[in-house]
Enzyme design. Structure first.
Site, PDB file in Angstrom:
ATOM      1  N   ASN A  84       0.835  -1.198   0.000  1.00  0.00           N
ATOM      2  CA  ASN A  84       0.000   0.000   0.000  1.00  0.00           C
ATOM      3  C   ASN A  84       0.874   1.254   0.000  1.00  0.00           C
ATOM      4  OD1 ASN A  84       0.555  -0.815   2.776  1.00  0.00           O
ATOM      5  ND2 ASN A  84      -0.928   0.700   3.468  1.00  0.00           N
ATOM      6  N   GLU A 139       0.152   5.284   0.714  1.00  0.00           N
ATOM      7  CA  GLU A 139      -0.796   6.320   1.109  1.00  0.00           C
ATOM      8  C   GLU A 139      -0.424   7.666   0.500  1.00  0.00           C
ATOM      9  OE1 GLU A 139      -2.076   4.392   5.407  1.00  0.00           O
ATOM     10  OE2 GLU A 139      -0.854   6.196   5.409  1.00  0.00           O
ATOM     11  N   ASN A 140      -1.355   8.600   0.595  1.00  0.00           N
ATOM     12  CA  ASN A 140      -1.167   9.928   0.054  1.00  0.00           C
ATOM     13  C   ASN A 140      -1.885  10.910   0.973  1.00  0.00           C
ATOM     14  OD1 ASN A 140      -1.837  12.318  -1.734  1.00  0.00           O
ATOM     15  ND2 ASN A 140      -0.571  11.106  -3.108  1.00  0.00           N
ATOM     16  N   ALA A 141      -1.277  12.076   1.185  1.00  0.00           N
ATOM     17  CA  ALA A 141      -1.891  13.082   2.050  1.00  0.00           C
ATOM     18  C   ALA A 141      -3.254  13.534   1.522  1.00  0.00           C
ATOM     19  CB  ALA A 141      -0.962  14.288   2.212  1.00  0.00           C
ATOM     20  N   TYR A 167      -6.229  12.201   0.653  1.00  0.00           N
ATOM     21  CA  TYR A 167      -7.104  11.025   0.653  1.00  0.00           C
ATOM     22  C   TYR A 167      -8.189  11.209  -0.387  1.00  0.00           C
ATOM     23  CZ  TYR A 167      -5.099   9.473   5.102  1.00  0.00           C
ATOM     24  OH  TYR A 167      -4.261   9.034   6.074  1.00  0.00           O
ATOM     25  N   CYS A 213      -3.922   0.599  -2.736  1.00  0.00           N
ATOM     26  CA  CYS A 213      -3.861  -0.601  -1.906  1.00  0.00           C
ATOM     27  C   CYS A 213      -2.766  -1.535  -2.410  1.00  0.00           C
ATOM     28  CB  CYS A 213      -5.200  -1.336  -1.951  1.00  0.00           C
ATOM     29  SG  CYS A 213      -6.580  -0.403  -1.251  1.00  0.00           S
ATOM     30  N   GLU A 254      -3.025  -4.705  -3.086  1.00  0.00           N
ATOM     31  CA  GLU A 254      -3.533  -5.539  -4.169  1.00  0.00           C
ATOM     32  C   GLU A 254      -3.471  -4.793  -5.497  1.00  0.00           C
ATOM     33  OE1 GLU A 254      -6.100  -6.390  -0.450  1.00  0.00           O
ATOM     34  OE2 GLU A 254      -5.027  -4.701  -1.332  1.00  0.00           O
ATOM     35  N   CYS A 288     -10.273  -4.820   0.311  1.00  0.00           N
ATOM     36  CA  CYS A 288     -11.418  -3.914   0.377  1.00  0.00           C
ATOM     37  C   CYS A 288     -12.341  -4.194  -0.815  1.00  0.00           C
ATOM     38  CB  CYS A 288     -10.948  -2.456   0.381  1.00  0.00           C
ATOM     39  SG  CYS A 288     -10.262  -1.873  -1.196  1.00  0.00           S
ATOM     40  N   CYS A 327     -10.809  -3.396  -4.216  1.00  0.00           N
ATOM     41  CA  CYS A 327      -9.785  -4.356  -4.623  1.00  0.00           C
ATOM     42  C   CYS A 327     -10.387  -5.706  -4.994  1.00  0.00           C
ATOM     43  CB  CYS A 327      -8.720  -4.511  -3.548  1.00  0.00           C
ATOM     44  SG  CYS A 327      -7.570  -3.110  -3.570  1.00  0.00           S
TER      45      CYS A 327
END
Length: 139
Positions: free
Chosen positions: A49, A51-53, A55, A60, A62, A93, A96
């Site tokens: 995964n 992430e990014n500030a 959202y 993910c 997958e 999720c 995914c």
């Protein structure tokens, strides 16, 4: 779990997913996830995964593994393993599950692991029953 898991080296999938999980970029949630796909070409494709500030612009594990498979020349998922920490199962999720469905058959095995190894096995159909996939668009 439906589907055959013969000739699938889940230990290799676990090793690849656990290794790449350590590289996950998760500064906000601190929840690292790794995934590994066995492609139709016999290659194991890992993803983690990111992430990014802003959202929800992150991706993910997958999704990363699927992108690696496509970039590497694979076209179908023979099996997928997802590893995450904590006491609860870290299953894909909803988005995914649909991404996996694009490249996998309903009987494709989906292994869910924690730090100690595989916790539970599902078929994609068990995780995404009555799914909508590429066959629905064929005329």
């Amino acid at each position: 779990m439906a589907g055959s898991t013969e000739a699938i080296d889940f230990e290799a999938l676990f090793a690849a997913a656990a290794r790449v999980q350590t590289f996950a970029y998760a500064p906000y949630s601190r929840f690292r996830v790794g995934a590994a796909i066995l492609g139709d070409d016999g290659v194991v494709y890992p993803g983690c995964n990111v992430e990014n500030a802003a959202y929800p612009s992150g991706s993910c594990a997958e999704q990363g593994a699927i992108s690696a498979m496509i970039a590497g020349g694979g076209r179908r998922i023979r099996a997928i393993l997802v590893v995450g920490d904590g006491d609860e199962l870290v299953t894909p999720c909803g988005a995914c599950r649909q991404r996996i469905r694009e490249f996998a058959a309903p009987e494709t095995p989906v292994a869910i692991a924690g730090p100690g190894g595989i916790r539970q096995m599902f078929s994609l159909a068990e995780l995404l029953p009555a799914s909508f996939g590429p066959d629905n668009l064929r005329r």
